[in-house]
Design a protein around this motif. Structure first.
Motif, mmCIF file in Angstrom:
data_model
loop_
_atom_site.group_PDB
_atom_site.id
_atom_site.type_symbol
_atom_site.label_atom_id
_atom_site.label_comp_id
_atom_site.label_asym_id
_atom_site.label_seq_id
_atom_site.Cartn_x
_atom_site.Cartn_y
_atom_site.Cartn_z
ATOM 1 N N TYR A 74 7.231 11.813 3.839
ATOM 2 C CA TYR A 74 7.337 10.383 4.096
ATOM 3 C C TYR A 74 7.052 10.121 5.572
ATOM 4 N N ASP A 75 6.362 9.018 5.828
ATOM 5 C CA ASP A 75 5.883 8.746 7.181
ATOM 6 C C ASP A 75 6.846 7.919 8.016
ATOM 7 N N TYR A 76 7.552 7.010 7.374
ATOM 8 C CA TYR A 76 8.403 6.068 8.096
ATOM 9 C C TYR A 76 9.801 6.077 7.497
ATOM 10 N N TRP A 77 10.785 5.932 8.386
ATOM 11 C CA TRP A 77 12.191 5.990 7.980
ATOM 12 C C TRP A 77 12.978 4.847 8.625
ATOM 13 N N SER A 103 0.814 -1.215 0.000
ATOM 14 C CA SER A 103 0.000 0.000 0.000
ATOM 15 C C SER A 103 0.849 1.268 0.000
ATOM 16 N N TYR A 104 2.137 1.118 0.266
ATOM 17 C CA TYR A 104 3.020 2.271 0.445
ATOM 18 C C TYR A 104 3.841 2.561 -0.802
ATOM 19 N N TYR A 150 1.358 9.051 0.939
ATOM 20 C CA TYR A 150 1.086 10.173 0.057
ATOM 21 C C TYR A 150 1.262 9.739 -1.397
ATOM 22 N N GLU A 151 0.472 10.331 -2.267
ATOM 23 C CA GLU A 151 0.697 10.138 -3.691
ATOM 24 C C GLU A 151 2.025 10.798 -4.068
ATOM 25 N N ALA A 170 12.265 7.213 -5.858
ATOM 26 C CA ALA A 170 10.996 6.761 -5.302
ATOM 27 C C ALA A 170 10.345 5.795 -6.273
ATOM 28 N N ILE A 171 9.487 4.942 -5.730
ATOM 29 C CA ILE A 171 8.785 3.972 -6.552
ATOM 30 C C ILE A 171 7.353 3.859 -6.052
ATOM 31 N N SER A 172 6.422 3.742 -6.989
ATOM 32 C CA SER A 172 5.020 3.670 -6.634
ATOM 33 C C SER A 172 4.690 2.336 -5.984
#
Length: 124
Positions: free
Chosen positions: A111-114, A31-32, A101-102, A50-52
């Motif tokens: 970005y939410d997680y690192w 989903s990410y 996020y799109e 980045a990759i979808s």
């Protein structure tokens, strides 16, 4: 919640290749949208790639375009960064990231997680 663990960093010679891998926990990895950032000593953190969520779309910074390739395997919950023709300018700590996020055509989104990061040093 997503936990990210990077691996594959190390010391290489200029011109060498290196493959970084990021293992993600959680059942919703697919989903990410995923990304890689890097931070050189004394500098700000920079977007790399980045990759979808389905892997169909990728984005790269101008500095790595044509040399780096981002890929993902949703069955294995991994995202990789294949780096080639490394130079001392690529020396940095590379971090894997995840976002809901799109990507908006750039990959430069919040970005939410690192992950903790893995260090890459390319010597001349």
């Amino acid at each position: 919640q997503v936990q990210l663990i990077e691996s594959g960093g190390g010391l290489v010679q200029a011109g060498d290749s290196l493959r970084l891998s990021c293992a993600a926990s959680g059942r919703t990895f697919s989903s990410y949208n995923m990304g890689w950032f890097r931070q050189a000593p004394g500098k700000d953190r920079d977007f790399v790639a980045a990759i979808s969520e389905n892997g169909d779309t990728t984005y790269y910074s101008d500095s790595v375009k044509g040399r780096f390739t981002i890929s993902r395997d949703n069955a294995k919950n991994t995202v990789d960064l294949q780096m080639s023709t490394l130079s001392p300018g690529d020396t940095a700590t590379y971090s894997c990231t995840a976002t809901l996020y799109e990507l908006h055509g750039t990959g430069r989104v919040p970005y939410d997680y690192w992950g903790q990061g893995t260090r890459v040093t390319a010597s001349s």
